[in-house]
Design a protein around this motif. Sequence first.
Motif, PDB file in Angstrom:
ATOM      1  N   ARG A  72       7.330  15.903  26.056  1.00  0.00           N
ATOM      2  CA  ARG A  72       6.380  14.954  25.456  1.00  0.00           C
ATOM      3  C   ARG A  72       6.985  13.552  25.348  1.00  0.00           C
ATOM      4  O   ARG A  72       6.250  12.569  25.319  1.00  0.00           O
ATOM      5  CB  ARG A  72       5.921  15.475  24.092  1.00  0.00           C
ATOM      6  N   GLN A  95       0.901  19.252  27.206  1.00  0.00           N
ATOM      7  CA  GLN A  95       1.791  18.393  26.405  1.00  0.00           C
ATOM      8  C   GLN A  95       1.269  16.957  26.365  1.00  0.00           C
ATOM      9  O   GLN A  95       1.453  16.243  25.386  1.00  0.00           O
ATOM     10  CB  GLN A  95       3.206  18.465  26.957  1.00  0.00           C
ATOM     11  N   ARG A 154      -1.720  13.225  18.818  1.00  0.00           N
ATOM     12  CA  ARG A 154      -0.865  12.531  17.842  1.00  0.00           C
ATOM     13  C   ARG A 154      -1.267  11.049  17.717  1.00  0.00           C
ATOM     14  O   ARG A 154      -1.007  10.413  16.711  1.00  0.00           O
ATOM     15  CB  ARG A 154       0.595  12.714  18.303  1.00  0.00           C
ATOM     16  N   ASN A 172       6.759   9.045  16.902  1.00  0.00           N
ATOM     17  CA  ASN A 172       6.133  10.349  17.071  1.00  0.00           C
ATOM     18  C   ASN A 172       6.970  11.405  16.351  1.00  0.00           C
ATOM     19  O   ASN A 172       7.982  11.887  16.884  1.00  0.00           O
ATOM     20  CB  ASN A 172       5.993  10.699  18.565  1.00  0.00           C
ATOM     21  N   ASP A 191      -1.164  16.960  23.665  1.00  0.00           N
ATOM     22  CA  ASP A 191      -0.469  16.918  22.358  1.00  0.00           C
ATOM     23  C   ASP A 191      -0.173  15.472  21.976  1.00  0.00           C
ATOM     24  O   ASP A 191      -0.308  15.081  20.814  1.00  0.00           O
ATOM     25  CB  ASP A 191       0.892  17.627  22.466  1.00  0.00           C
ATOM     26  N   ASP A 209       6.428  14.394  15.915  1.00  0.00           N
ATOM     27  CA  ASP A 209       6.419  15.723  16.564  1.00  0.00           C
ATOM     28  C   ASP A 209       7.636  15.910  17.469  1.00  0.00           C
ATOM     29  O   ASP A 209       7.991  17.039  17.814  1.00  0.00           O
ATOM     30  CB  ASP A 209       5.176  15.898  17.461  1.00  0.00           C
TER      31      ASP A 209
END
Length: 375
Positions: free
Chosen positions: A255, A19, A26, A270, A22, A272
């Motif tokens: 995250r 994570q 990003r 973010n 991830d 996401d």
Amino acid sequence: MTSPIHLAVLGSTGSIGQQTLDVARRHPERLSVVALAAGENIALVRKQAEEFKPRFVSCADRQLVCGDAVCLPPEQMALHPDIDIVVVALPGGAGLAPTLAAARAGKIIALANKECLVAAGAILLAEAKKHGAQIRPVDSEHSAIWQCLIGEPSAPEKLILTASGGPFRNYSIDQLESVTPEQALAHPSWKMGKKVTIDSATLMNKGLEVIEAHRLYGIDYDRIEVVIHPQSIVHSMVEFGDGAVKAQLSPPDMRLPIQYAISYPDRWDNPDLPRADWTKIGRLDFSAPDYGRFPCLKLAIEAGRKDGTYPAVLSTADEEAVNLFLGGRIRFGDIARLVGRALEEHNSTGSPSLDSIAAAETWARQKVSELARSL
Ligand SMILES: NC(=O)c1ccc[n+]([C@@H]2O[C@H](COP(=O)([O-])OP(=O)(O)OC[C@H]3O[C@@H](n4cnc5c(N)ncnc54)[C@H](OP(=O)(O)O)[C@@H]3O)[C@@H](O)[C@H]2O)c1
């Protein structure tokens, strides 16, 4: 343009490690992954190295070749001068040595590993202070408390740690006895590594977090409360002297606290990260934990209060017992019984050194295997 933050991700193939990557994916202009440390999952660390092109890698295979990356043990990554932030996402006792190394090198440490604070928190925090290192919590509860305390000149009166209650919060004592590893590994709100998932099911995880909160925020155990909150939307709360309570809320997604530990004091956009739909959430429930059905929570708080080497024994005995449970050697209820027996038989050192903590951990490991053989 400012230069990117250089990250070392220790435990890159695990739940928190992946994570973290991830988050790095990003924000390619803000974050550069310079070091990746994994354990056994060589195929995945190779794939990660291909994508992020780190300068340093490590895994169980010390001869690993990943492009041009140099093999470096996690402790050396943690203190390398080219690293700005060390994300410690190693489980259990494996987290202590690199976290100490990062603290002594004055790094910013995004700390997911709670066991090192539990076992050796006083030493770790003293080393961090001495060398100007910053420890930023990644655990969602401690991140929530941190976020609630920012900008508050007054000390909190109480910390309220929320717990999902795990998958068995409504099970009877008899039902808990026959829980299988497969059932215990299916957590309702969070997707995590095996050790922390079992700890969430026994509520040992919450007990370790109470000790972690006591260490990080210097609050007496009497002023740390645990409440069961099955929706996992309120990640923890802080109560002040005037009765006001601040909380941090968001859909459960690690995250967010990982990114905040890296971006602090800024908050980075973010897309996401999930947004809460308050009309769908509808209600937030809170209730008291049942210490009778979940004795690990009580054992942890008692070990924290007694301090000395008891927290180290608690943490190591639990790690050992969880491994035995996952290997099908003991029952779910035996985890608490073995940890409880180890704590009962332990003689603690008052203000422990790193050596006495290591000795207590070795003792706890042996004691749990010995007790398990006689079950
Ligand atoms: N997951 C969560 O949501 C969460 C939330 C809060 C706090 N935490 C804490 O964060 C820590 C990590 O949890 P996790 O769920 O991410 O664990 P995990 O999924 O089991 O991942 C552990 C990582 O550490 C590596 N590793 C394990 N033993 C190692 C060793 N001896 N030397 C080097 N690398 C080793 C593993 O490598 P391989 O897979 O390659 O073997 C993997 O990359 C734990 O302390 C946990 O309590 C986790």
